[in-house]
Design a protein around this motif. Structure first.
Motif, short mmCIF file in Angstrom:
data_model
loop_
_atom_site.label_atom_id
_atom_site.label_comp_id
_atom_site.label_asym_id
_atom_site.label_seq_id
_atom_site.Cartn_x
_atom_site.Cartn_y
_atom_site.Cartn_z
N GLY A 180 -25.40 13.24 8.50
CA GLY A 180 -24.75 13.42 7.19
C GLY A 180 -25.37 14.55 6.39
N VAL A 181 -26.70 14.63 6.40
CA VAL A 181 -27.38 15.70 5.67
C VAL A 181 -27.05 17.05 6.31
CG1 VAL A 181 -29.66 16.68 5.15
CG2 VAL A 181 -29.23 14.25 4.78
N ALA B 241 -24.35 17.84 8.02
CA ALA B 241 -22.95 18.16 7.73
C ALA B 241 -22.78 18.63 6.29
CB ALA B 241 -22.07 16.93 8.00
N ALA B 242 -23.48 17.98 5.36
CA ALA B 242 -23.39 18.39 3.95
C ALA B 242 -23.98 19.80 3.76
CB ALA B 242 -24.13 17.38 3.07
N TRP B 243 -25.08 20.09 4.44
CA TRP B 243 -25.69 21.41 4.33
C TRP B 243 -24.78 22.49 4.90
CZ3 TRP B 243 -29.09 23.38 1.34
CH2 TRP B 243 -29.62 24.62 1.61
N LEU C 169 -21.51 22.34 5.12
CA LEU C 169 -20.40 22.46 4.19
C LEU C 169 -20.79 23.29 2.97
CD1 LEU C 169 -17.49 21.61 3.51
CD2 LEU C 169 -18.47 19.62 2.37
N PHE C 170 -21.99 23.06 2.46
CA PHE C 170 -22.49 23.83 1.32
C PHE C 170 -22.63 25.31 1.67
CE2 PHE C 170 -26.32 25.54 -0.80
CZ PHE C 170 -25.85 25.56 -2.11
#
Length: 65
Positions: free
Chosen positions: A34-35, A37-39, A41-42
């Motif tokens: 999750g981390v 994927a979020a990074w 995306l950012f």
């Protein structure tokens, strides 16, 4: 900018490797994924919003054409 493009490649690879070698604790693997994927995306949003970015894919000429 180049470091951000490289991060789009090695962050998911590193997260996948960590999930592979860690013991079978599902919550930790999900947190890592999750981390990552979020990074990604950012970083993708930052690259998309950047002004004046140009990527040159290939530079060659065939018989002067």
């Amino acid at each position: 900018m180049e470091s951000q493009l490289l991060q789009l490649i090695y962050i998911p690879a590193l997260a996948g490797f960590l999930c592979l070698i860690l013991p079978r604790i599902k919550i930790i693997k999900e947190l890592i994924a999750g981390v990552a994927a979020a990074w990604v995306l950012f970083l993708s949003a930052q690259i998309w919003a950047a002004e004046g970015m140009a990527v040159r894919l290939a530079e060659f000429s065939i018989a002067g054409i």
